[in-house]
Design a protein around this motif. Structure first.
Motif, PDB file in Angstrom:
ATOM      1  N   LYS A 224      42.812  47.726  40.939  1.00  0.00           N
ATOM      2  CA  LYS A 224      43.465  46.443  41.193  1.00  0.00           C
ATOM      3  C   LYS A 224      42.890  45.854  42.474  1.00  0.00           C
ATOM      4  N   GLY A 225      42.797  44.526  42.521  1.00  0.00           N
ATOM      5  CA  GLY A 225      42.297  43.867  43.715  1.00  0.00           C
ATOM      6  C   GLY A 225      43.435  43.547  44.667  1.00  0.00           C
ATOM      7  N   ALA A 226      43.448  44.222  45.816  1.00  0.00           N
ATOM      8  CA  ALA A 226      44.426  43.882  46.849  1.00  0.00           C
ATOM      9  C   ALA A 226      43.985  42.573  47.494  1.00  0.00           C
ATOM     10  N   VAL A 227      44.846  41.570  47.458  1.00  0.00           N
ATOM     11  CA  VAL A 227      44.522  40.264  48.041  1.00  0.00           C
ATOM     12  C   VAL A 227      44.792  40.326  49.545  1.00  0.00           C
ATOM     13  N   LEU A 228      43.722  40.341  50.326  1.00  0.00           N
ATOM     14  CA  LEU A 228      43.838  40.395  51.778  1.00  0.00           C
ATOM     15  C   LEU A 228      43.434  39.036  52.336  1.00  0.00           C
ATOM     16  N   GLU A 419      49.348  40.355  47.729  1.00  0.00           N
ATOM     17  CA  GLU A 419      49.700  40.764  46.358  1.00  0.00           C
ATOM     18  C   GLU A 419      48.509  41.490  45.747  1.00  0.00           C
ATOM     19  N   TYR A 420      48.694  42.003  44.550  1.00  0.00           N
ATOM     20  CA  TYR A 420      47.570  42.453  43.736  1.00  0.00           C
ATOM     21  C   TYR A 420      47.082  41.257  42.923  1.00  0.00           C
ATOM     22  N   TRP A 421      45.781  41.076  42.860  1.00  0.00           N
ATOM     23  CA  TRP A 421      45.162  39.927  42.198  1.00  0.00           C
ATOM     24  C   TRP A 421      45.574  39.849  40.730  1.00  0.00           C
ATOM     25  N   GLN A 422      46.293  38.774  40.398  1.00  0.00           N
ATOM     26  CA  GLN A 422      46.696  38.467  39.023  1.00  0.00           C
ATOM     27  C   GLN A 422      47.469  39.611  38.356  1.00  0.00           C
ATOM     28  N   ARG A 423      48.244  40.349  39.149  1.00  0.00           N
ATOM     29  CA  ARG A 423      49.047  41.450  38.600  1.00  0.00           C
ATOM     30  C   ARG A 423      50.450  41.441  39.215  1.00  0.00           C
ATOM     31  N   PRO A 424      51.279  40.452  38.840  1.00  0.00           N
ATOM     32  CA  PRO A 424      52.619  40.342  39.434  1.00  0.00           C
ATOM     33  C   PRO A 424      53.500  41.562  39.176  1.00  0.00           C
ATOM     34  N   GLU A 425      53.370  42.168  38.013  1.00  0.00           N
ATOM     35  CA  GLU A 425      54.207  43.339  37.718  1.00  0.00           C
ATOM     36  C   GLU A 425      53.820  44.522  38.590  1.00  0.00           C
ATOM     37  N   GLU A 426      52.516  44.728  38.777  1.00  0.00           N
ATOM     38  CA  GLU A 426      52.061  45.824  39.646  1.00  0.00           C
ATOM     39  C   GLU A 426      52.462  45.556  41.098  1.00  0.00           C
ATOM     40  N   THR A 427      52.381  44.271  41.504  1.00  0.00           N
ATOM     41  CA  THR A 427      52.781  43.902  42.863  1.00  0.00           C
ATOM     42  C   THR A 427      54.250  44.221  43.093  1.00  0.00           C
ATOM     43  N   ALA A 428      55.091  43.859  42.127  1.00  0.00           N
ATOM     44  CA  ALA A 428      56.539  44.065  42.260  1.00  0.00           C
ATOM     45  C   ALA A 428      56.910  45.538  42.371  1.00  0.00           C
ATOM     46  N   ALA A 433      60.628  41.860  47.948  1.00  0.00           N
ATOM     47  CA  ALA A 433      60.690  40.427  48.246  1.00  0.00           C
ATOM     48  C   ALA A 433      60.681  40.166  49.750  1.00  0.00           C
ATOM     49  N   ASP A 434      61.213  41.120  50.534  1.00  0.00           N
ATOM     50  CA  ASP A 434      61.245  40.924  51.990  1.00  0.00           C
ATOM     51  C   ASP A 434      60.078  41.616  52.703  1.00  0.00           C
ATOM     52  N   GLY A 435      59.042  41.990  51.939  1.00  0.00           N
ATOM     53  CA  GLY A 435      57.797  42.407  52.575  1.00  0.00           C
ATOM     54  C   GLY A 435      57.571  43.886  52.812  1.00  0.00           C
ATOM     55  N   TRP A 436      58.448  44.743  52.299  1.00  0.00           N
ATOM     56  CA  TRP A 436      58.254  46.184  52.494  1.00  0.00           C
ATOM     57  C   TRP A 436      57.316  46.740  51.428  1.00  0.00           C
TER      58      TRP A 436
END
Length: 560
Positions: A224-228, A419-428, A433-436
């Motif tokens: 997965k691409g970590a969006v930095l 986030e993870y690039w184009q992977r909202p489920e993996e990001t979640a 939501a508060d950044g942890w």
């Protein structure tokens, strides 16, 4: 404040609790300031050639102009850099960022399968690749179109006769460049020459813009691409530089960069942090050549070095290392994998400099927890959360555990990925939501705020600092005719920390260990390939059929 952040009481003198995020608006600002402040100082050295900050700036401007004006790439387009440590890397890196592009760092040793996924997933518009790995790109281009390919010989940015000599030796003597043909590919030096004639306006790049798609494995086994963002990278550079800044001499530091700059550890800790200090990155192209590595160290007059445990161990076990001059060495930073006590103690005895352990993730740009660089001796901890970073340890229900108890380590701070690039489920799954950020690593914290890793992510294998995920290996290997099921675990290895062991249930009883390894060779990068293969009649599983990797690890440990 120290009640909720007990580590602040243990901070070294002069280290602030918070960092200034607004000093720079982008990584480009960091670069520009270094050029202004340290114009004639050396910036990068490789294979006998040194570029000053001014010389680097000129080439960066040319490459940026080529990307923008000649190729027509727009802000936000993704560009893949597929190179080991060589002078072309920082030129391409800072040139791409200046043009407002998103850099996709890629391991040049990737197989076509791995490269195809990264190119496809990122939607890359351009690739910069060293000739040594051009054949891999050629293979992928048969299935996937990428508009622009830029190729380069290893010696292309070296000075004088070194350029043709290195290119000749690499290609003709050492036979390190497999034949390949990519019609329409542009040579790196031709790109610089073309960019020199252009006059392009620099796009405005700000905190919220993406700087890197830094690919990392995951529990699904799919990279997965970590969006930095630029903010993430600036934050981590500010955090790390605040942590070590009182111990450096501006414009005089020489850091050994043996870890590849495409790896997030070296990218931030070496390239960005020491650029802010006006330091010199002394790049090692092939650190596996330990005698050659030591010759470079002898020439460098180095003051700092970063690496993984296996690199430090390799140096200590190579003739000539103990005879080097360590009088200027004052920072030795280990990360990427656990630093072993025996290695740390021997390092201190040999060099006189404490090997300081740090902890981070691709998702934290990467530094999150670091030991004080003034540490007298190795302490077994990963350190203290760095400025503007919060950390906590939670149980399976998400509740904080009492001090000293183990649980999952969670990190919050401005260095945590978007986030993870184009992977909202993996990001979640990992980012609240508060950044942890849930790291998946099991840790504990002592009364002084020092953190200790108790265990790593359940199934992850760590080979020489690189994350290897069993599901990816298993997914590749079960496609081999003759294999019914497969399970991969990490087993202790004195050279790489861990090595991959593959348990195989055969469908065809005649397949051999050699055939399994040969199959892996075609689809997996070297560090992901099984070093050990064991044939079994069945794999341990849960009642729903999930393979119990932990049970396999326990069996293996019992054997040893």
């Amino acid at each position: 404040m120290t009640d909720s952040k007990p580590w602040l009481s243990s901070y070294p003198e002069g280290v602030p609790a918070e960092i200034d995020l607004n000093e720079f608006s982008s990584v480009n600002d960091v670069f520009d300031e270094a050029v202004r402040n340290y114009a004639d100082r050396p910036a990068f050295h490789n294979m006998g050639t040194t570029l000053t900050y001014t010389e680097l700036d000129q080439r960066v401007a040319q490459f940026a102009a080529f990307l923008e004006c000649k190729l027509g790439l727009k802000k936000g387009d993704r560009i893949v850099l597929m190179m080991p440590n060589c002078l072309q890397y920082p030129i391409a890196l800072f040139g791409a960022l200046r043009a407002g592009l998103v850099v996709v760092n890629t391991n040049p040793l990737y197989t076509p399968r791995e490269l195809k996924h990264q190119l496809q997933d990122s939607g890359a518009k351009a690739v910069v690749v060293l000739d040594n790995f051009g054949a891999t790109v050629e293979t992928v281009l048969k299935e996937l179109k990428v508009p622009h390919i830029i190729t380069s010989g290893l010696g292309d940015q070296l000075s004088g006769l070194k350029r043709p000599i290195v290119n000749f030796v690499v290609k003709r003597i050492k036979k390190m460049v497999p034949a390949y043909s990519i019609p329409g590919a542009i040579r790196f030096n031709d790109a610089l020459a073309a960019g020199k004639a252009q006059n392009c306006s620099r796009p405005k790049v700000e905190h919220g813009d993406t700087a890197f798609l830094q690919y990392t494995g995951g529990t699904t086994g799919v990279a997965k691409g970590a969006v930095l963002t630029h903010r993430n990278m600036i934050a981590n550079m500010q955090q790390a530089s605040a942590w070590v800044g009182r111990n450096v001499e501006m414009g005089k530091e020489i850091i050994i960069t043996a870890l590849p700059l495409y790896h997030i550890f070296a990218l931030t800790a070496n390239s960005l942090v020491f650029m802010k200090f006006g330091g010199l990155n002394w790049m090692i192209t092939n650190p596996r050549d330990m005698p050659g590595f030591i010759k470079e160290l002898k020439k460098s007059n180095f003051t700092a070095i970063t690496g993984v445990n296996t690199l430090f161990n390799g140096l200590l076990n190579t003739a000539g290392f103990s005879e080097l001059d360590f009088s200027r060495l004052h920072i030795s930073l280990g990360g990427g994998m656990a630093v072993q006590r025996a290695v740390a103690e021997r390092w201190k005895k040999t060099t006189g400099c404490t090997l300081v352990e740090a902890y981070g993730l691709t998702e934290t740009s990467p530094a999150a927890v670091i030991n004080p660089v003034t540490l007298a001796e190795y302490n077994g901890a990963i350190g203290l959360p760095i400025p503007s970073t919060d950390a906590r340890i939670i149980d399976e229900e998400g509740n904080e555990v009492p001090t000293g108890n183990p649980g999952e380590l969670c990190i919050k701070g401005p260095q945590v990925m978007k986030e993870y690039w184009q992977r909202p489920e993996e990001t979640a799954k990992v980012l609240s939501a508060d950044g942890w950020l849930r790291t998946g690593d099991i840790a504990r914290m002592d009364e002084a705020g020092y953190f200790y890793i108790v265990d790593r992510k359940k199934d992850m294998i760590l080979v020489s600092g690189f994350n290897v995920y069993p599901n990816e290996i298993e997914g590749v290997m079960v496609a081999m005719p003759g294999i019914l099921e497969a399970a991969a675990i990490g087993v202790p290895d004195e050279h790489s920390g861990e090595a991959v062991k593959l348990f195989v249930v055969r469908k065809d009883p005649s397949i051999t260990e050699a055939q399994v390894k040969e199959y892996a060779h075609g689809s997996l990068t070297g560090y992901k390939r099984p070093r050990h293969v064991e044939f079994v009649t069945e794999l341990p599983k849960t009642n729903v059929g999930k393979i119990l990797h932990r049970e396999l690890r326990e069996r293996e440990l019992a054997k040893q």
